[in-house]
Design a protein around this motif. Structure first.
Motif, PDB file in Angstrom:
ATOM      1  N   SER A 161       7.966  -6.194 -11.273  1.00 31.18           N
ATOM      2  CA  SER A 161       8.195  -4.848 -10.736  1.00 31.18           C
ATOM      3  C   SER A 161       6.882  -4.135 -10.460  1.00 31.18           C
ATOM      4  CB  SER A 161       9.036  -4.028 -11.713  1.00 31.18           C
ATOM      5  OG  SER A 161       8.373  -3.914 -12.961  1.00 31.18           O
ATOM      6  N   GLU A 162       5.839  -4.466 -11.217  1.00 29.19           N
ATOM      7  CA  GLU A 162       4.534  -3.844 -11.030  1.00 29.19           C
ATOM      8  C   GLU A 162       3.795  -4.438  -9.835  1.00 29.19           C
ATOM      9  OE1 GLU A 162       3.103  -2.534 -15.432  1.00 29.19           O
ATOM     10  OE2 GLU A 162       2.969  -4.661 -14.957  1.00 29.19           O
ATOM     11  N   LEU A 163       4.093  -5.685  -9.524  1.00 27.55           N
ATOM     12  CA  LEU A 163       3.393  -6.345  -8.431  1.00 27.55           C
ATOM     13  C   LEU A 163       3.998  -6.028  -7.073  1.00 27.55           C
ATOM     14  CD1 LEU A 163       2.761  -9.863 -10.011  1.00 27.55           C
ATOM     15  CD2 LEU A 163       1.182  -7.936  -9.854  1.00 27.55           C
ATOM     16  N   TYR A 164       5.283  -5.663  -7.067  1.00 30.11           N
ATOM     17  CA  TYR A 164       5.938  -5.450  -5.777  1.00 30.11           C
ATOM     18  C   TYR A 164       6.537  -4.071  -5.627  1.00 30.11           C
ATOM     19  CZ  TYR A 164       5.416 -10.456  -5.612  1.00 30.11           C
ATOM     20  OH  TYR A 164       4.884 -11.717  -5.629  1.00 30.11           O
ATOM     21  N   ASN A 165       6.538  -3.282  -6.684  1.00 33.93           N
ATOM     22  CA  ASN A 165       7.042  -1.924  -6.611  1.00 33.93           C
ATOM     23  C   ASN A 165       6.077  -0.987  -7.282  1.00 33.93           C
ATOM     24  OD1 ASN A 165       9.772  -2.474  -5.418  1.00 33.93           O
ATOM     25  ND2 ASN A 165       9.949  -3.683  -7.305  1.00 33.93           N
ATOM     26  N   SER A 166       6.427   0.295  -7.294  1.00 33.79           N
ATOM     27  CA  SER A 166       5.576   1.286  -7.948  1.00 33.79           C
ATOM     28  C   SER A 166       5.716   1.142  -9.450  1.00 33.79           C
ATOM     29  CB  SER A 166       5.998   2.698  -7.531  1.00 33.79           C
ATOM     30  OG  SER A 166       5.203   3.650  -8.176  1.00 33.79           O
ATOM     31  N   PRO A 167       4.665   0.756 -10.171  1.00 31.66           N
ATOM     32  CA  PRO A 167       4.756   0.515 -11.611  1.00 31.66           C
ATOM     33  C   PRO A 167       4.880   1.804 -12.398  1.00 31.66           C
ATOM     34  CG  PRO A 167       2.492   0.327 -10.915  1.00 31.66           C
ATOM     35  CD  PRO A 167       3.303   0.542  -9.671  1.00 31.66           C
ATOM     36  N   GLN A 168       5.657   1.735 -13.467  1.00 31.05           N
ATOM     37  CA  GLN A 168       5.806   2.848 -14.394  1.00 31.05           C
ATOM     38  C   GLN A 168       5.511   2.299 -15.774  1.00 31.05           C
ATOM     39  OE1 GLN A 168       9.867   3.949 -13.340  1.00 31.05           O
ATOM     40  NE2 GLN A 168       9.080   5.783 -12.381  1.00 31.05           N
ATOM     41  N   VAL A 169       4.277   2.526 -16.245  1.00 31.97           N
ATOM     42  CA  VAL A 169       3.832   1.898 -17.475  1.00 31.97           C
ATOM     43  C   VAL A 169       3.128   2.888 -18.362  1.00 31.97           C
ATOM     44  CG1 VAL A 169       3.602  -0.435 -16.529  1.00 31.97           C
ATOM     45  CG2 VAL A 169       1.752   1.207 -16.273  1.00 31.97           C
ATOM     46  N   THR A 170       3.030   2.567 -19.634  1.00 27.99           N
ATOM     47  CA  THR A 170       2.248   3.353 -20.583  1.00 27.99           C
ATOM     48  C   THR A 170       1.445   2.405 -21.425  1.00 27.99           C
ATOM     49  OG1 THR A 170       2.360   5.093 -22.224  1.00 27.99           O
ATOM     50  CG2 THR A 170       4.041   3.375 -22.381  1.00 27.99           C
ATOM     51  N   LYS A 223      -3.420   1.676 -13.811  1.00 28.58           N
ATOM     52  CA  LYS A 223      -2.890   0.314 -13.706  1.00 28.58           C
ATOM     53  C   LYS A 223      -2.378   0.024 -12.304  1.00 28.58           C
ATOM     54  CE  LYS A 223      -0.374  -3.153 -16.280  1.00 28.58           C
ATOM     55  NZ  LYS A 223       0.592  -3.449 -17.360  1.00 28.58           N
ATOM     56  N   MET A 224      -1.879   1.036 -11.610  1.00 24.45           N
ATOM     57  CA  MET A 224      -1.454   0.855 -10.227  1.00 24.45           C
ATOM     58  C   MET A 224      -2.643   0.481  -9.345  1.00 24.45           C
ATOM     59  SD  MET A 224       0.519   3.580  -7.771  1.00 24.45           S
ATOM     60  CE  MET A 224       1.811   3.830  -8.973  1.00 24.45           C
ATOM     61  N   PHE A 225      -3.763   1.151  -9.610  1.00 21.97           N
ATOM     62  CA  PHE A 225      -5.014   0.877  -8.901  1.00 21.97           C
ATOM     63  C   PHE A 225      -5.394  -0.595  -9.049  1.00 21.97           C
ATOM     64  CE2 PHE A 225      -9.593   0.521  -8.761  1.00 21.97           C
ATOM     65  CZ  PHE A 225     -10.018   1.397  -7.782  1.00 21.97           C
ATOM     66  N   ILE A 226      -5.394  -1.081 -10.288  1.00 21.82           N
ATOM     67  CA  ILE A 226      -5.761  -2.465 -10.563  1.00 21.82           C
ATOM     68  C   ILE A 226      -4.713  -3.427 -10.018  1.00 21.82           C
ATOM     69  CG2 ILE A 226      -6.162  -4.162 -12.389  1.00 21.82           C
ATOM     70  CD1 ILE A 226      -7.342  -1.975 -14.084  1.00 21.82           C
ATOM     71  N   SER A 227      -3.437  -3.084 -10.179  1.00 22.21           N
ATOM     72  CA  SER A 227      -2.353  -3.966  -9.748  1.00 22.21           C
ATOM     73  C   SER A 227      -2.421  -4.253  -8.257  1.00 22.21           C
ATOM     74  CB  SER A 227      -1.002  -3.343 -10.106  1.00 22.21           C
ATOM     75  OG  SER A 227       0.067  -4.132  -9.634  1.00 22.21           O
ATOM     76  N   PHE A 228      -2.719  -3.233  -7.468  1.00 21.53           N
ATOM     77  CA  PHE A 228      -2.786  -3.413  -6.016  1.00 21.53           C
ATOM     78  C   PHE A 228      -3.904  -4.384  -5.635  1.00 21.53           C
ATOM     79  CE2 PHE A 228      -4.745  -2.129  -1.969  1.00 21.53           C
ATOM     80  CZ  PHE A 228      -3.679  -2.363  -1.109  1.00 21.53           C
ATOM     81  N   TYR A 250       0.823  -1.206   0.000  1.00 22.68           N
ATOM     82  CA  TYR A 250       0.000   0.000   0.000  1.00 22.68           C
ATOM     83  C   TYR A 250       0.860   1.261   0.000  1.00 22.68           C
ATOM     84  CZ  TYR A 250      -3.625   3.345   1.348  1.00 22.68           C
ATOM     85  OH  TYR A 250      -4.483   4.422   1.382  1.00 22.68           O
ATOM     86  N   ASN A 251       1.981   1.228   0.702  1.00 21.62           N
ATOM     87  CA  ASN A 251       2.848   2.403   0.790  1.00 21.62           C
ATOM     88  C   ASN A 251       3.478   2.771  -0.551  1.00 21.62           C
ATOM     89  OD1 ASN A 251       2.356   2.688   3.538  1.00 21.62           O
ATOM     90  ND2 ASN A 251       4.107   1.411   4.116  1.00 21.62           N
ATOM     91  N   ASN A 252       3.504   1.827  -1.484  1.00 23.33           N
ATOM     92  CA  ASN A 252       4.078   2.094  -2.808  1.00 23.33           C
ATOM     93  C   ASN A 252       3.103   2.768  -3.765  1.00 23.33           C
ATOM     94  OD1 ASN A 252       6.562   0.970  -2.135  1.00 23.33           O
ATOM     95  ND2 ASN A 252       5.966  -1.078  -2.810  1.00 23.33           N
ATOM     96  N   LEU A 253       1.845   2.881  -3.362  1.00 24.59           N
ATOM     97  CA  LEU A 253       0.858   3.522  -4.225  1.00 24.59           C
ATOM     98  C   LEU A 253       1.098   5.021  -4.300  1.00 24.59           C
ATOM     99  CD1 LEU A 253      -2.380   1.701  -3.007  1.00 24.59           C
ATOM    100  CD2 LEU A 253      -0.996   1.163  -5.010  1.00 24.59           C
ATOM    101  N   SER A 254       0.703   5.622  -5.395  1.00 29.62           N
ATOM    102  CA  SER A 254       0.818   7.073  -5.538  1.00 29.62           C
ATOM    103  C   SER A 254      -0.180   7.764  -4.619  1.00 29.62           C
ATOM    104  CB  SER A 254       0.551   7.483  -6.990  1.00 29.62           C
ATOM    105  OG  SER A 254      -0.803   7.248  -7.339  1.00 29.62           O
ATOM    106  N   LYS A 255       0.067   9.027  -4.326  1.00 27.01           N
ATOM    107  CA  LYS A 255      -0.825   9.789  -3.456  1.00 27.01           C
ATOM    108  C   LYS A 255      -2.235   9.848  -4.035  1.00 27.01           C
ATOM    109  CE  LYS A 255       2.749  12.786  -1.485  1.00 27.01           C
ATOM    110  NZ  LYS A 255       3.211  14.196  -1.321  1.00 27.01           N
ATOM    111  N   LEU A 256      -2.308   9.896  -5.346  1.00 24.85           N
ATOM    112  CA  LEU A 256      -3.609   9.988  -6.000  1.00 24.85           C
ATOM    113  C   LEU A 256      -4.443   8.730  -5.775  1.00 24.85           C
ATOM    114  CD1 LEU A 256      -5.115  12.039  -7.751  1.00 24.85           C
ATOM    115  CD2 LEU A 256      -4.275  10.837  -9.744  1.00 24.85           C
ATOM    116  N   VAL A 257      -3.813   7.566  -5.930  1.00 23.02           N
ATOM    117  CA  VAL A 257      -4.521   6.304  -5.733  1.00 23.02           C
ATOM    118  C   VAL A 257      -4.901   6.130  -4.265  1.00 23.02           C
ATOM    119  CG1 VAL A 257      -4.352   3.795  -5.935  1.00 23.02           C
ATOM    120  CG2 VAL A 257      -3.373   5.252  -7.709  1.00 23.02           C
ATOM    121  N   LYS A 258      -4.043   6.609  -3.375  1.00 25.00           N
ATOM    122  CA  LYS A 258      -4.343   6.507  -1.941  1.00 25.00           C
ATOM    123  C   LYS A 258      -5.552   7.350  -1.549  1.00 25.00           C
ATOM    124  CE  LYS A 258       0.285   5.407  -0.214  1.00 25.00           C
ATOM    125  NZ  LYS A 258       1.409   5.897   0.615  1.00 25.00           N
TER     126      LYS A 258
END
Length: 240
Positions: A176-185, A144-149, A3-11
């Protein structure tokens, strides 16, 4: 993903309660908040008209002020949140009114819950649909971060219609997306031999949350204000 890896927006959307379950506001709750703000407009207007009017008009506006402000107070206290219950492995809808009349009902078990990621335009915004809910983000990274979490924590399924629209393609998450903050396009053209979308960096300062409610409902909710204004005008000029 933690949860701590999520962006402020998703939080701002996803919250964790004392039981460790993830909660988020439903469309119904957000609609109630918008309706509450709308009811403040005729309520405050009625207060002003009560002070400036005399006789029967003053009484009419006093009653109107009480009516609209009461509705606004009730709607501000209305809670309708979605709860991802990890113990029972199901999505619940929990409702309450200012902490009272608490209720909880099952929406769907996790094994039948699926998220669908789509894009409104070539460069977004991006919509996430599940059950009867709709969440919208400006940046693909947040969506995608929202869904990944939720995918990682609750073992749900997820599909996207961006790479091969209108076909639904399962979303594949890199480690990297499952355990860290994902950076995707995303790639708006038809996907190549890889069915998942490619990664790319975005400027985190550009993250903007757009909406999580239905725009059409705002038009419907604004109708009482115009009706009240018309009635007030008729009373003011002696028609009623």
């Amino acid at each position: 993903m933690e949860y701590n890896n999520l962006s402020k927006l998703v939080k701002k959307v996803l919250k964790t309660d004392q039981s460790g379950n993830t909660t988020m506001p439903s469309r119904r709750e957000m609609t109630s908040k918008i309706f509450a703000f709308i009811m403040l407009i005729p309520g405050i207007t009625s207060i002003v008209m009560t002070v400036t009017s005399e006789g029967g008009e003053s009484i009419f506006f006093a009653i109107s002020a009480s009516f609209f402000l009461s509705i606004s107070i009730l709607l501000f206290g209305r809670k309708s949140r979605l709860e991802f219950n990890g113990t029972e492995k199901q999505l619940n809808l929990k409702t309450a009114l200012w902490g009272y009349f608490q209720r909880s009902k099952i929406v769907v078990p996790f094994d039948t819950l699926s998220f669908e990621l789509s894009s409104i335009g070539a460069q977004g915004p991006y919509q996430i649909k599940f059950v009867d809910q709709l969440y919208e983000f400006k940046q693909y990274t947040d969506a995608k971060m929202f869904i990944s979490f939720l995918y990682t924590k609750y073992n749900t399924t997820a599909v996207e219609t961006i790479s091969d629209w209108p076909n639904k393609t399962p979303i594949r998450f890199a480690q990297s997306e499952l355990y860290n903050s994902p950076q995707v396009t995303h790639d708006t053209k038809k996907a190549n031999s890889n069915s998942h979308l490619e990664d790319e960096d975005f400027n985190s300062e550009d993250l903007v949350f757009i909406e999580i409610w239905d725009r059409k409902s705002l038009i419907k909710l604004s109708l009482p204000f115009f009706v009240f204004t018309a009635i007030a005008g008729l009373v003011k000029y002696g028609v009623l």
